[in-house]
Design a protein around this motif. Structure first.
Motif, PDB file in Angstrom:
ATOM      1  N   PHE A 137       6.504 -96.993  52.809  1.00 22.52           N
ATOM      2  CA  PHE A 137       7.473 -96.626  51.775  1.00 22.52           C
ATOM      3  C   PHE A 137       6.813 -95.660  50.795  1.00 22.52           C
ATOM      4  CE2 PHE A 137       8.357-100.974  53.168  1.00 22.52           C
ATOM      5  CZ  PHE A 137       9.647-100.813  53.661  1.00 22.52           C
ATOM      6  N   SER A 138       6.373 -94.513  51.312  1.00 22.18           N
ATOM      7  CA  SER A 138       5.659 -93.554  50.468  1.00 22.18           C
ATOM      8  C   SER A 138       6.571 -92.860  49.473  1.00 22.18           C
ATOM      9  CB  SER A 138       4.975 -92.499  51.339  1.00 22.18           C
ATOM     10  OG  SER A 138       5.932 -91.671  51.968  1.00 22.18           O
ATOM     11  N   GLY A 139       7.879 -92.797  49.780  1.00 21.83           N
ATOM     12  CA  GLY A 139       8.800 -92.050  48.928  1.00 21.83           C
ATOM     13  C   GLY A 139       8.812 -90.569  49.219  1.00 21.83           C
ATOM     14  N   LEU A 140       7.988 -90.119  50.171  1.00 20.49           N
ATOM     15  CA  LEU A 140       7.897 -88.708  50.513  1.00 20.49           C
ATOM     16  C   LEU A 140       8.363 -88.499  51.949  1.00 20.49           C
ATOM     17  CD1 LEU A 140       6.932 -85.783  49.943  1.00 20.49           C
ATOM     18  CD2 LEU A 140       4.709 -86.470  50.860  1.00 20.49           C
ATOM     19  N   VAL A 141       9.385 -87.690  52.138  1.00 20.23           N
ATOM     20  CA  VAL A 141       9.828 -87.273  53.464  1.00 20.23           C
ATOM     21  C   VAL A 141       9.447 -85.804  53.607  1.00 20.23           C
ATOM     22  CG1 VAL A 141      11.777 -86.959  55.024  1.00 20.23           C
ATOM     23  CG2 VAL A 141      11.720 -88.917  53.479  1.00 20.23           C
ATOM     24  N   PRO A 142       8.458 -85.471  54.430  1.00 22.69           N
ATOM     25  CA  PRO A 142       7.981 -84.084  54.510  1.00 22.69           C
ATOM     26  C   PRO A 142       9.083 -83.123  54.921  1.00 22.69           C
ATOM     27  CG  PRO A 142       6.458 -85.585  55.604  1.00 22.69           C
ATOM     28  CD  PRO A 142       7.685 -86.367  55.296  1.00 22.69           C
ATOM     29  N   GLU A 143       9.168 -82.009  54.204  1.00 25.03           N
ATOM     30  CA  GLU A 143      10.076 -80.935  54.550  1.00 25.03           C
ATOM     31  C   GLU A 143       9.334 -79.925  55.426  1.00 25.03           C
ATOM     32  OE1 GLU A 143      11.360 -79.352  50.859  1.00 25.03           O
ATOM     33  OE2 GLU A 143      12.327 -81.203  50.187  1.00 25.03           O
ATOM     34  N   ALA A 144      10.073 -78.935  55.922  1.00 30.21           N
ATOM     35  CA  ALA A 144       9.477 -77.916  56.784  1.00 30.21           C
ATOM     36  C   ALA A 144       8.793 -76.857  55.919  1.00 30.21           C
ATOM     37  CB  ALA A 144      10.540 -77.293  57.674  1.00 30.21           C
ATOM     38  N   ARG A 145       7.624 -77.192  55.418  1.00 33.04           N
ATOM     39  CA  ARG A 145       6.848 -76.261  54.596  1.00 33.04           C
ATOM     40  C   ARG A 145       5.394 -76.693  54.600  1.00 33.04           C
ATOM     41  NH1 ARG A 145       5.686 -78.266  49.407  1.00 33.04           N
ATOM     42  NH2 ARG A 145       6.895 -80.093  48.733  1.00 33.04           N
ATOM     43  N   ASP A 146       4.565 -75.905  53.957  1.00 36.25           N
ATOM     44  CA  ASP A 146       3.149 -76.241  53.870  1.00 36.25           C
ATOM     45  C   ASP A 146       2.913 -77.210  52.717  1.00 36.25           C
ATOM     46  OD1 ASP A 146       2.782 -74.514  55.932  1.00 36.25           O
ATOM     47  OD2 ASP A 146       1.865 -72.914  54.751  1.00 36.25           O
ATOM     48  N   TYR A 147       2.049 -78.196  52.970  1.00 33.23           N
ATOM     49  CA  TYR A 147       1.677 -79.171  51.951  1.00 33.23           C
ATOM     50  C   TYR A 147       0.165 -79.125  51.728  1.00 33.23           C
ATOM     51  CZ  TYR A 147       6.224 -81.535  52.002  1.00 33.23           C
ATOM     52  OH  TYR A 147       7.551 -81.837  51.883  1.00 33.23           O
ATOM     53  N   LYS A 148      -0.199 -79.265  50.467  1.00 33.24           N
ATOM     54  CA  LYS A 148      -1.610 -79.465  50.139  1.00 33.24           C
ATOM     55  C   LYS A 148      -1.932 -80.941  50.319  1.00 33.24           C
ATOM     56  CE  LYS A 148      -4.953 -78.904  46.355  1.00 33.24           C
ATOM     57  NZ  LYS A 148      -5.114 -78.484  44.945  1.00 33.24           N
ATOM     58  N   VAL A 149      -2.902 -81.220  51.186  1.00 35.94           N
ATOM     59  CA  VAL A 149      -3.242 -82.595  51.525  1.00 35.94           C
ATOM     60  C   VAL A 149      -4.706 -82.841  51.166  1.00 35.94           C
ATOM     61  CG1 VAL A 149      -3.626 -84.168  53.457  1.00 35.94           C
ATOM     62  CG2 VAL A 149      -1.516 -82.866  53.335  1.00 35.94           C
ATOM     63  N   ARG A 150      -4.971 -84.009  50.626  1.00 37.16           N
ATOM     64  CA  ARG A 150      -6.353 -84.362  50.260  1.00 37.16           C
ATOM     65  C   ARG A 150      -6.725 -85.700  50.888  1.00 37.16           C
ATOM     66  NH1 ARG A 150      -7.025 -83.663  44.373  1.00 37.16           N
ATOM     67  NH2 ARG A 150      -7.336 -81.499  45.049  1.00 37.16           N
ATOM     68  N   ILE A 151      -7.850 -85.712  51.567  1.00 37.82           N
ATOM     69  CA  ILE A 151      -8.392 -86.955  52.121  1.00 37.82           C
ATOM     70  C   ILE A 151      -9.496 -87.438  51.186  1.00 37.82           C
ATOM     71  CG2 ILE A 151      -9.595 -88.016  54.055  1.00 37.82           C
ATOM     72  CD1 ILE A 151      -8.249 -86.048  55.883  1.00 37.82           C
ATOM     73  N   GLN A 152      -9.367 -88.682  50.753  1.00 36.68           N
ATOM     74  CA  GLN A 152     -10.346 -89.283  49.859  1.00 36.68           C
ATOM     75  C   GLN A 152     -11.112 -90.380  50.593  1.00 36.68           C
ATOM     76  OE1 GLN A 152      -7.422 -90.315  46.759  1.00 36.68           O
ATOM     77  NE2 GLN A 152      -8.519 -88.937  45.388  1.00 36.68           N
ATOM     78  N   VAL A 153     -12.338 -90.607  50.153  1.00 36.04           N
ATOM     79  CA  VAL A 153     -13.212 -91.554  50.834  1.00 36.04           C
ATOM     80  C   VAL A 153     -13.915 -92.433  49.810  1.00 36.04           C
ATOM     81  CG1 VAL A 153     -15.128 -89.896  50.847  1.00 36.04           C
ATOM     82  CG2 VAL A 153     -15.100 -91.749  52.525  1.00 36.04           C
ATOM     83  N   ARG A 154     -14.183 -93.671  50.217  1.00 33.50           N
ATOM     84  CA  ARG A 154     -15.027 -94.566  49.437  1.00 33.50           C
ATOM     85  C   ARG A 154     -16.294 -94.819  50.237  1.00 33.50           C
ATOM     86  NH1 ARG A 154     -12.066 -99.753  47.058  1.00 33.50           N
ATOM     87  NH2 ARG A 154     -14.128 -99.867  46.112  1.00 33.50           N
ATOM     88  N   VAL A 155     -17.431 -94.549  49.622  1.00 31.61           N
ATOM     89  CA  VAL A 155     -18.722 -94.695  50.295  1.00 31.61           C
ATOM     90  C   VAL A 155     -19.547 -95.770  49.608  1.00 31.61           C
ATOM     91  CG1 VAL A 155     -18.768 -92.342  51.207  1.00 31.61           C
ATOM     92  CG2 VAL A 155     -19.642 -92.793  48.910  1.00 31.61           C
ATOM     93  N   GLY A 156     -20.529 -96.275  50.341  1.00 31.98           N
ATOM     94  CA  GLY A 156     -21.294 -97.412  49.846  1.00 31.98           C
ATOM     95  C   GLY A 156     -22.167 -97.115  48.639  1.00 31.98           C
ATOM     96  N   HIS A 157     -22.650 -95.871  48.496  1.00 29.69           N
ATOM     97  CA  HIS A 157     -23.603 -95.570  47.418  1.00 29.69           C
ATOM     98  C   HIS A 157     -22.923 -94.994  46.177  1.00 29.69           C
ATOM     99  CE1 HIS A 157     -23.101 -91.775  49.584  1.00 29.69           C
ATOM    100  NE2 HIS A 157     -23.486 -91.158  48.489  1.00 29.69           N
TER     101      HIS A 157
END
Length: 235
Positions: A137-157
């Motif tokens: 239930f993200s609330g976002l339905v992608p349209e036919a266009r370019d999206y800026k996407v960011r992948i985030q990470v949690r690391v041990g240190h």
């Protein structure tokens, strides 16, 4: 004679000082080399994927990405969690969470999904992984266009979420949003006809969601009226 002895003593002192300086430099070089080769903490690097798998079904959005993770340092890095966000979209949209680690990019019925689990990227090594992100239930339905996407990470240190990769997700290449299929993420890859089909499919999906929401609202309204009528009858 005394002058010659003084000059000799000065030359000897200079030689000793030079040898000591060379020894110190050699020691510092050895320590620095050992730290660089064995103890340096690096960072994770990743690159824009050339393809992705996607399905948009109702209010559920699911993306599968092939990711390369490279550890620039000597010490291993423990990856605890991953998530995907749309930083230019409203903050009310929920991030897509790491749901599984499939063995391939192409979805199929014979897959055995692996639940998310922490893993290690060894020093100065790279791993290729298939990561599946989903938000029911993200609330976002992608349209036919370019999206800026960011992948985030949690690391041990480190504490908290850190940015791993920001890239352009080209949802214009999703021709059949209700099928879990592979799409090309290269720019200008679709023909005009393919783009027309993609736009029409996404428009049909949005219209279907609006009709479904309207039908649910109408059903709730009728139920409310029925409840009120029954209450009047009981009185």
């Amino acid at each position: 004679m005394l002058f010659m002895m003084a000059v000799a003593d000065q030359n000897a002192s200079s030689s000793i000082s030079g040898a000591g300086l060379l020894s110190i430099c050699a020691l510092l070089f050895t320590i620095a080399s050992f730290w660089w080769l064995n103890a340096r903490q690096g960072r994770l690097e990743s690159w824009e994927p050339h393809s992705f798998a996607a399905i948009v079904h109702g209010s559920m959005v699911r993306l599968r990405l092939p990711l390369i993770l490279h550890n620039t340092g000597a010490k291993p890095i423990v990856v605890q969690d991953l998530r995907l966000t749309f930083p230019d979209e409203p903050a009310s949209h929920l991030p897509l969470l790491w749901m599984s680690s499939p063995s391939r990019l192409q979805p199929g019925p014979d897959e055995e999904p692996e639940l998310p689990a922490g893993f290690i990227v060894a020093g100065r090594e790279a791993q290729r992984l298939f990561i599946e992100f989903e938000a029911p239930f993200s609330g976002l339905v992608p349209e036919a266009r370019d999206y800026k996407v960011r992948i985030q990470v949690r690391v041990g240190h480190r504490k908290g979420w850190r940015s791993l990769l920001t890239f352009t997700l080209r949802t214009t290449n999703i021709i059949h949003p209700d099928r879990y299929t592979i799409c090309n993420n290269a720019p200008l890859e679709l023909t005009r006809e393919d783009r027309r089909k993609a736009d029409a499919a996404l428009l049909e999906l949005l219209e279907g969601q609006e009709k479904s929401a309207s039908a649910k609202s109408e059903t709730k309204r009728r139920d409310s009226w029925n409840d009120e009528g029954n209450a009047d009858t009981d009185l």
